[in-house]
Design an enzyme around this catalytic site. Sequence first.
Site, short mmCIF file in Angstrom:
data_model
loop_
_atom_site.label_atom_id
_atom_site.label_comp_id
_atom_site.label_asym_id
_atom_site.label_seq_id
_atom_site.Cartn_x
_atom_site.Cartn_y
_atom_site.Cartn_z
N ARG A 65 0.83 -1.21 0.00
CA ARG A 65 0.00 0.00 0.00
C ARG A 65 0.86 1.26 0.00
O ARG A 65 0.53 2.25 -0.65
CB ARG A 65 -0.91 0.00 1.23
CG ARG A 65 -1.79 1.23 1.29
CD ARG A 65 -2.90 1.05 2.30
NE ARG A 65 -3.83 2.16 2.25
CZ ARG A 65 -4.03 3.01 3.25
NH1 ARG A 65 -3.36 2.87 4.39
NH2 ARG A 65 -4.90 3.99 3.12
N HIS A 69 0.55 4.44 -2.59
CA HIS A 69 0.37 5.83 -2.17
C HIS A 69 1.55 6.70 -2.60
O HIS A 69 1.38 7.89 -2.84
CB HIS A 69 0.16 5.91 -0.65
CG HIS A 69 -1.23 5.52 -0.26
ND1 HIS A 69 -1.91 6.09 0.79
CD2 HIS A 69 -2.09 4.62 -0.80
CE1 HIS A 69 -3.13 5.54 0.89
NE2 HIS A 69 -3.24 4.65 -0.06
N VAL A 73 0.86 9.87 -5.82
CA VAL A 73 1.02 11.29 -5.48
C VAL A 73 2.32 11.79 -6.11
O VAL A 73 3.41 11.50 -5.61
CB VAL A 73 1.00 11.50 -3.95
CG1 VAL A 73 1.15 12.97 -3.61
CG2 VAL A 73 -0.28 10.94 -3.37
N GLY A 75 3.97 10.68 -8.63
CA GLY A 75 4.87 9.67 -9.18
C GLY A 75 5.64 8.88 -8.12
O GLY A 75 5.65 9.23 -6.94
N ASN A 97 -3.09 8.86 4.75
CA ASN A 97 -1.84 8.23 5.21
C ASN A 97 -1.66 8.23 6.72
O ASN A 97 -1.11 7.29 7.29
CB ASN A 97 -0.63 8.94 4.58
CG ASN A 97 -0.60 8.80 3.07
OD1 ASN A 97 -1.18 7.85 2.53
ND2 ASN A 97 0.05 9.72 2.39
N HIS A 192 -6.47 -5.53 -2.33
CA HIS A 192 -7.30 -5.61 -1.12
C HIS A 192 -7.64 -7.05 -0.76
O HIS A 192 -8.52 -7.29 0.05
CB HIS A 192 -8.56 -4.76 -1.28
CG HIS A 192 -8.27 -3.29 -1.22
ND1 HIS A 192 -9.19 -2.32 -1.54
CD2 HIS A 192 -7.14 -2.61 -0.87
CE1 HIS A 192 -8.65 -1.12 -1.40
NE2 HIS A 192 -7.40 -1.27 -1.00
N THR A 193 -6.94 -7.99 -1.35
CA THR A 193 -7.03 -9.40 -0.92
C THR A 193 -6.16 -9.63 0.32
O THR A 193 -6.21 -10.69 0.93
CB THR A 193 -6.57 -10.34 -2.05
OG1 THR A 193 -6.64 -11.68 -1.60
CG2 THR A 193 -5.15 -10.07 -2.50
N ASP A 240 -10.15 -8.66 3.21
CA ASP A 240 -10.68 -9.88 2.60
C ASP A 240 -11.01 -10.83 3.75
O ASP A 240 -10.12 -11.36 4.41
CB ASP A 240 -9.64 -10.48 1.66
CG ASP A 240 -9.94 -11.93 1.28
OD1 ASP A 240 -11.05 -12.42 1.56
OD2 ASP A 240 -9.04 -12.58 0.70
N THR A 243 -9.51 -14.98 3.15
CA THR A 243 -8.08 -15.34 3.28
C THR A 243 -7.25 -14.06 3.40
O THR A 243 -6.54 -13.68 2.47
CB THR A 243 -7.61 -16.13 2.04
OG1 THR A 243 -8.04 -15.40 0.86
CG2 THR A 243 -8.18 -17.54 1.99
N ASP A 248 -4.42 -13.87 -3.03
CA ASP A 248 -5.15 -14.73 -3.97
C ASP A 248 -6.26 -13.91 -4.64
O ASP A 248 -6.26 -12.68 -4.54
CB ASP A 248 -5.71 -15.96 -3.23
CG ASP A 248 -6.58 -15.54 -2.04
OD1 ASP A 248 -7.03 -14.36 -1.99
OD2 ASP A 248 -6.83 -16.37 -1.15
C1 HEM Z 1 -9.04 2.20 -5.79
C2 HEM Z 1 -8.73 3.04 -4.88
C3 HEM Z 1 -8.37 2.61 -3.48
C4 HEM Z 1 -8.99 3.02 -2.34
C5 HEM Z 1 -10.17 3.98 -2.22
C6 HEM Z 1 -8.32 2.35 -1.25
C7 HEM Z 1 -8.64 2.52 0.09
C8 HEM Z 1 -8.06 1.84 1.13
C9 HEM Z 1 -8.43 2.02 2.52
C10 HEM Z 1 -9.49 2.99 3.04
C11 HEM Z 1 -7.65 1.19 3.25
C12 HEM Z 1 -7.67 1.02 4.77
C13 HEM Z 1 -6.75 2.03 5.40
C14 HEM Z 1 -6.84 2.11 6.90
O1 HEM Z 1 -7.76 1.60 7.49
O2 HEM Z 1 -5.96 2.71 7.52
C15 HEM Z 1 -6.81 0.47 2.34
C16 HEM Z 1 -5.92 -0.50 2.69
C17 HEM Z 1 -5.08 -1.13 1.80
N1 HEM Z 1 -4.93 -0.84 0.47
FE1 HEM Z 1 -6.14 0.30 -0.66
N2 HEM Z 1 -7.32 1.56 -1.74
C18 HEM Z 1 -7.30 1.70 -3.11
C19 HEM Z 1 -6.44 1.10 -3.98
C20 HEM Z 1 -5.37 0.31 -3.60
C21 HEM Z 1 -4.33 -0.14 -4.48
C22 HEM Z 1 -4.24 0.21 -5.98
C23 HEM Z 1 -3.48 -0.88 -3.74
C24 HEM Z 1 -2.20 -1.56 -4.14
C25 HEM Z 1 -1.82 -1.82 -5.39
C26 HEM Z 1 -3.99 -0.92 -2.39
C27 HEM Z 1 -3.47 -1.63 -1.34
C28 HEM Z 1 -3.98 -1.66 -0.07
C29 HEM Z 1 -3.50 -2.57 0.96
C30 HEM Z 1 -2.51 -3.70 0.75
C31 HEM Z 1 -4.19 -2.23 2.15
C32 HEM Z 1 -3.99 -2.86 3.54
C33 HEM Z 1 -2.80 -2.17 4.20
C34 HEM Z 1 -2.44 -2.68 5.59
O3 HEM Z 1 -2.97 -3.66 6.07
O4 HEM Z 1 -1.58 -2.01 6.21
N3 HEM Z 1 -5.13 -0.16 -2.34
N4 HEM Z 1 -7.07 0.90 1.05
#
Ligand code: HEM
Length: 320
Positions: A65, A69, A73, A75, A97, A192-193, A240, A243, A248
């Site tokens: 993640r 991010h 922002v 690049g 963030n 988000h898996t 998810d 899992t 996955d």
């Molecule tokens: C489509 C737009 C997206 C939105 C609106 C979004 C939103 C979010 C939000 C709200 C969270 C939870 C943050 C928290 O509770 O502190 C999250 C977690 C996460 N996002 Fe996204 N996300 C997006 C796209 C992506 C993309 C493109 C990736 C990676 C290629 C990604 C990877 C992740 C990961 C891996 C987590 C879990 C992080 C952790 O457990 O520390 N997200 N996202």
Amino acid sequence: MAAATVRCLLTIAVVLAPFLAGATAGGPLSTSFYSKKCPNVQGIVRAGVASAVAAERRMGASILRMFFHDCFVNGCDGSILLDDTSTFTGEKNAGPNANSVRGFEVIDAIKAQVEAACNATVSCADILALAARDAVNLLGGPTWTVYLGRRDALTASQSDANAKPPRLATLVAMFGNKGLSPRDMTALSGAHTVGQARCATFRDRIYNDANINATFASLRQQTCPQAAGGASDAALAPIDAQTPEAFDNAYYTNLMGKRGLFHSDQELFNGGSQDVLVKKYSGNAGMFAADFAKAMMRMGAISPLTGAQGEVRLNCRKVN
Ligand code: HEM
């Protein structure tokens, strides 16, 4: 055309081919950027991520993640890693963030080892790009070639990091603005898996959305009460539910069952343009893995600083 001219043009085409191929996959970046300057960098990064993921599996998700991010922002330029100072406000404390993006210590530890092996050579932006790839792979996801040669930003933008993407059209536009297709967007959202989310980020959805599975909503309501503002804002839930620690394609089955945790996730399967692709990914893990890898390569090529732009930071938290 004279034979000599044809031969000359063919030679030019052959000589340029690798660069042109690189231009498609990695923009001005290259796969061999550190082969002579820091041949062990990939091994050092992989080992650093492996030990962090062994200590806490979620860290793999957090690093992935962080890279997203960073790239979205201004690049993939390591700007997210800069600490705020009394005279500088960076991205770390921007809305999406603050108290959310994590794993900075992991990048610091890897950077220290890379510096010990190859002083002032490998950028923080490249370390993050490699670390994100290794994180996905260590959680059971695909791997891909990381094009390298990014330089680190001298500055960061809190206001740019504050943008919020709620609806499908906005999401498509947000990815489109970065040169990514709707297909890239739907594949990348498969990230988000893995990982966890704070109650504050999905409360509205589990209490107010109509397109949510009722059993799933009440399950999440058990640890995420309706009243905002208290300690429960930070209560974590897996994104998810099936899992959460494996990279996955379960995310897509969740969406088909109206079990997307975020409103923005469920937008991808809500009667719109991405429904067909969500169905395909949910039934074909290989197709998802291949598309995710390709989309990550494209995301990693968003507006990098190269050549004499920026710098190679010695400490990822501050400009030299
Ligand atoms: C489509 C737009 C997206 C939105 C609106 C979004 C939103 C979010 C939000 C709200 C969270 C939870 C943050 C928290 O509770 O502190 C999250 C977690 C996460 N996002 Fe996204 N996300 C997006 C796209 C992506 C993309 C493109 C990736 C990676 C290629 C990604 C990877 C992740 C990961 C891996 C987590 C879990 C992080 C952790 O457990 O520390 N997200 N996202």
